[in-house]
Scaffold this motif. Structure first.
Motif, PDB file in Angstrom:
ATOM      1  N   VAL A 252       0.871  -1.172   0.000  1.00  0.00           N
ATOM      2  CA  VAL A 252       0.000   0.000   0.000  1.00  0.00           C
ATOM      3  C   VAL A 252       0.908   1.221   0.000  1.00  0.00           C
ATOM      4  CG1 VAL A 252      -1.886  -1.147   1.228  1.00  0.00           C
ATOM      5  CG2 VAL A 252      -0.152   0.110   2.516  1.00  0.00           C
ATOM      6  N   PHE A 253       0.365   2.370  -0.391  1.00  0.00           N
ATOM      7  CA  PHE A 253       1.114   3.627  -0.350  1.00  0.00           C
ATOM      8  C   PHE A 253       0.645   4.414   0.879  1.00  0.00           C
ATOM      9  CE2 PHE A 253       1.914   2.436  -4.686  1.00  0.00           C
ATOM     10  CZ  PHE A 253       3.198   2.930  -4.936  1.00  0.00           C
ATOM     11  N   VAL A 254       1.609   4.747   1.747  1.00  0.00           N
ATOM     12  CA  VAL A 254       1.326   5.377   3.029  1.00  0.00           C
ATOM     13  C   VAL A 254       1.818   6.821   3.018  1.00  0.00           C
ATOM     14  CG1 VAL A 254       1.680   5.213   5.524  1.00  0.00           C
ATOM     15  CG2 VAL A 254       1.633   3.145   4.141  1.00  0.00           C
ATOM     16  N   SER A 255       1.032   7.715   3.627  1.00  0.00           N
ATOM     17  CA  SER A 255       1.466   9.106   3.778  1.00  0.00           C
ATOM     18  C   SER A 255       2.704   9.151   4.669  1.00  0.00           C
ATOM     19  CB  SER A 255       0.335   9.930   4.395  1.00  0.00           C
ATOM     20  OG  SER A 255       0.736  11.266   4.561  1.00  0.00           O
ATOM     21  N   ASN A 256       3.760   9.842   4.177  1.00  0.00           N
ATOM     22  CA  ASN A 256       5.049   9.836   4.861  1.00  0.00           C
ATOM     23  C   ASN A 256       5.685  11.221   4.794  1.00  0.00           C
ATOM     24  OD1 ASN A 256       7.480   8.827   6.066  1.00  0.00           O
ATOM     25  ND2 ASN A 256       8.378   8.611   4.016  1.00  0.00           N
ATOM     26  N   GLU A 257       5.212  12.137   5.647  1.00  0.00           N
ATOM     27  CA  GLU A 257       5.779  13.488   5.740  1.00  0.00           C
ATOM     28  C   GLU A 257       5.864  14.173   4.374  1.00  0.00           C
ATOM     29  OE1 GLU A 257       9.484  13.193   7.785  1.00  0.00           O
ATOM     30  OE2 GLU A 257       8.566  12.609   9.686  1.00  0.00           O
ATOM     31  N   GLY A 258       4.749  14.201   3.689  1.00  0.00           N
ATOM     32  CA  GLY A 258       4.687  14.865   2.388  1.00  0.00           C
ATOM     33  C   GLY A 258       4.947  13.945   1.219  1.00  0.00           C
TER      34      GLY A 258
ATOM     35  N   ARG B 154       5.685   3.532  -0.572  1.00  0.00           N
ATOM     36  CA  ARG B 154       5.160   2.180  -0.814  1.00  0.00           C
ATOM     37  C   ARG B 154       5.644   1.267   0.311  1.00  0.00           C
ATOM     38  NH1 ARG B 154       7.491  -2.045  -3.347  1.00  0.00           N
ATOM     39  NH2 ARG B 154       9.158  -0.676  -4.099  1.00  0.00           N
ATOM     40  N   ARG B 155       4.683   0.635   1.005  1.00  0.00           N
ATOM     41  CA  ARG B 155       5.035  -0.196   2.149  1.00  0.00           C
ATOM     42  C   ARG B 155       4.498  -1.615   1.957  1.00  0.00           C
ATOM     43  NH1 ARG B 155       3.510   2.168   7.860  1.00  0.00           N
ATOM     44  NH2 ARG B 155       5.102   3.678   7.192  1.00  0.00           N
ATOM     45  N   ARG B 156       5.359  -2.581   2.198  1.00  0.00           N
ATOM     46  CA  ARG B 156       4.965  -3.981   2.077  1.00  0.00           C
ATOM     47  C   ARG B 156       4.034  -4.358   3.237  1.00  0.00           C
ATOM     48  NH1 ARG B 156       7.540  -8.175  -0.637  1.00  0.00           N
ATOM     49  NH2 ARG B 156       9.364  -6.825  -0.978  1.00  0.00           N
ATOM     50  N   VAL B 157       2.985  -5.125   2.935  1.00  0.00           N
ATOM     51  CA  VAL B 157       2.036  -5.560   3.958  1.00  0.00           C
ATOM     52  C   VAL B 157       1.779  -7.057   3.838  1.00  0.00           C
ATOM     53  CG1 VAL B 157       0.861  -3.325   4.165  1.00  0.00           C
ATOM     54  CG2 VAL B 157       0.060  -4.992   2.469  1.00  0.00           C
TER      55      VAL B 157
ATOM     56  N   LYS C 251      -1.849   3.543 -10.127  1.00  0.00           N
ATOM     57  CA  LYS C 251      -1.132   4.547 -10.921  1.00  0.00           C
ATOM     58  C   LYS C 251       0.191   4.923 -10.253  1.00  0.00           C
ATOM     59  CE  LYS C 251      -5.415   6.557 -12.761  1.00  0.00           C
ATOM     60  NZ  LYS C 251      -6.279   7.759 -12.785  1.00  0.00           N
ATOM     61  N   LEU C 252       0.166   5.020  -8.927  1.00  0.00           N
ATOM     62  CA  LEU C 252       1.402   5.343  -8.207  1.00  0.00           C
ATOM     63  C   LEU C 252       2.435   4.233  -8.363  1.00  0.00           C
ATOM     64  CD1 LEU C 252       0.103   6.892  -4.861  1.00  0.00           C
ATOM     65  CD2 LEU C 252       0.813   8.061  -6.953  1.00  0.00           C
ATOM     66  N   TRP C 253       1.976   2.994  -8.363  1.00  0.00           N
ATOM     67  CA  TRP C 253       2.883   1.859  -8.545  1.00  0.00           C
ATOM     68  C   TRP C 253       3.554   1.926  -9.917  1.00  0.00           C
ATOM     69  CZ3 TRP C 253       6.132  -1.585  -7.348  1.00  0.00           C
ATOM     70  CH2 TRP C 253       6.306  -2.772  -8.043  1.00  0.00           C
ATOM     71  N   ILE C 254       2.794   2.214 -10.940  1.00  0.00           N
ATOM     72  CA  ILE C 254       3.342   2.333 -12.294  1.00  0.00           C
ATOM     73  C   ILE C 254       4.309   3.512 -12.372  1.00  0.00           C
ATOM     74  CG2 ILE C 254       2.741   2.812 -14.713  1.00  0.00           C
ATOM     75  CD1 ILE C 254       0.008   1.403 -14.006  1.00  0.00           C
ATOM     76  N   LEU C 255       3.942   4.605 -11.722  1.00  0.00           N
ATOM     77  CA  LEU C 255       4.790   5.795 -11.729  1.00  0.00           C
ATOM     78  C   LEU C 255       6.119   5.525 -11.014  1.00  0.00           C
ATOM     79  CD1 LEU C 255       5.032   8.707 -12.584  1.00  0.00           C
ATOM     80  CD2 LEU C 255       3.830   9.379 -10.501  1.00  0.00           C
ATOM     81  N   GLU C 256       6.075   4.820  -9.892  1.00  0.00           N
ATOM     82  CA  GLU C 256       7.316   4.507  -9.182  1.00  0.00           C
ATOM     83  C   GLU C 256       8.212   3.596 -10.019  1.00  0.00           C
ATOM     84  OE1 GLU C 256       8.985   2.471  -5.060  1.00  0.00           O
ATOM     85  OE2 GLU C 256       6.914   3.178  -5.137  1.00  0.00           O
TER      86      GLU C 256
END
Length: 277
Positions: A213-219, A223-226, A255-260
Motif C-alpha cells: 500500500v502507499f502510506v502518507s510519509n511526511e509529504g 510504498r510499504r509492504r504488507v 497509478k502510483l505503482w506504475i509511476l514509481e
C-alpha cells in the motif's frame, strides 16, 4: 515440494508480465491525467518513457527527481504536486479495523434429497476440513444466489489415499428452489472471528514483488509492504505492515505503482533496491 516451487515461480512470472503490461497500457492514461497538471507533465512522460521499452534494464535508478509535478526519493517515496494529485484523482483513507473470519470455498455437487433435506458433497484438503455442525453457505454458478446450510458430515475415509476429506453440507429448513446444475460451491468458516486492521481493496497493490500500500510519509507517499489476510468485497485484512490510523492511498494506488516503476527505471532497479534494504 518441487511442484509447489514451480507453481510459486509461475505465479511470480505472471505478475511480472502483468506489471510490465500495466506500465505500457497505462502510459496514455497517466499522460492524459497529467495534461491537466500543466507545464510539469513532461516530467511524468519522461519518467514513464524511462521505464518502458527494451532499454529499460540499462537505466540507473535516480535518487531523486527535483523538478516537475512529481519527485521520487529512495526511502521516502513519491512526492506529488497538488495539481498532479488532482489529475491522478488520488484519494486517501485511514487504516481502520474490522472483524474477519477465515473462510474456505470449494466446488460441490448436489447429492439430491436425503429425506426432507437437500445435500451437497465436496472434497477438500484435510487441513481445510470444517467442524461438523458449523454453518455453511451454498452458492450458485453465477454467484447471484446463496442458500444457508450446515456441515452435516465430515468423512475422512479418503485421507490415507489422497489427503482429502469428504464434506456433506445440507440446506437448512425449506426452500422454494434447491441448488441444482453445475458450478455450485460451498463455503464455511475455518476460524473464529477476530479483530484486525483493514483497508479498502482499492488501496492494495498486488505485484510480483509482493503486496503493498502507499502510506502518507511526511509529504511523500511511501510504498510499504504488507501481509494480507482475508480479502472481502469491501475490505482487506492487514496482518502486518500498518498501524491503526495510518493514512493510505485509497484511490489511484495502481497509478502510483506504475509511476514509481517508471521513476526508478524499471522492475530490475526496484528489485535491487528492495534487496539492498
Amino acid at each position: 515440494m518441487r511442484a509447489a516451487d514451480e507453481q510459486r515461480s509461475g505465479c511470480a512470472r505472471k505478475r511480472r508480465e502483468k506489471d510490465k503490461l500495466q506500465m505500457r497500457s497505462s502510459r496514455l492514461r497517466i499522460a492524459k491525467a497529467g495534461s491537466v497538471a500543466g507545464a510539469g507533465v513532461g516530467v511524468i512522460l519522461a519518467a514513464l518513457c524511462v521505464g518502458c521499452g527494451p532499454a529499460a534494464e540499462m537505466v540507473e535508478a535516480p535518487e531523486i527527481e527535483e523538478a516537475g509535478p512529481v519527485a521520487f526519493e529512495s526511502g521516502a517515496g513519491l512526492k506529488l504536486a497538488p495539481e498532479t494529485r488532482e489529475a491522478l484523482d488520488l484519494e486517501m483513507a485511514q487504516v481502520g479495523s474490522g472483524r474477519f473470519t477465515d473462510r474456505y470455498q470449494a466446488p460441490a455437487r448436489n447429492m439430491g434429497g436425503r429425506g426432507a433435506e437437500v445435500c451437497l458433497r465436496a472434497v477438500v484438503p484435510a487441513e481445510k476440513a470444517p467442524k461438523q455442525g458449523v454453518e455453511a453457505a451454498i452458492h450458485d454458478a453465477a454467484g447471484t444466489k446463496t442458500w444457508s446450510g450446515r456441515v452435516d458430515e465430515v468423512n475422512r475415509h479418503l485421507v490415507k489415499v489422497s489427503g482429502d476429506v469428504e464434506v456433506l453440507v445440507c440446506l437448512s429448513g425449506k426452500h422454494d428452489s434447491a441448488p441444482a446444475g453445475g458450478g455450485l460451491e460451498i463455503s464455511y468458516a475455518l476460524s473464529e472471528e477476530r479483530e484486525s486492521l483493514s483497508v479498502p481493496p482499492s488501496a492494495l497493490v498486488r505485484a510480483a514483488l509482493g503486496d503493498f500500500v502507499f502510506v502518507s510519509n511526511e509529504g511523500f507517499l511511501l510504498r510499504r509492504r504488507v501481509e494480507v489476510g482475508q480479502v472481502d468485497e469491501d475490505r482487506v485484512e492487514i496482518r502486518s505492515g500498518l498501524q491503526l490510523g495510518d493514512s493510505v492511498v485509497s484511490k489511484a494506488a495502481d497509478k502510483l505503482w506504475i509511476l514509481e516503476l517508471a521513476m526508478v527505471g524499471g522492475m530490475s532497479n526496484l528489485e535491487t533496491a528492495e534487496v539492498a534494504q
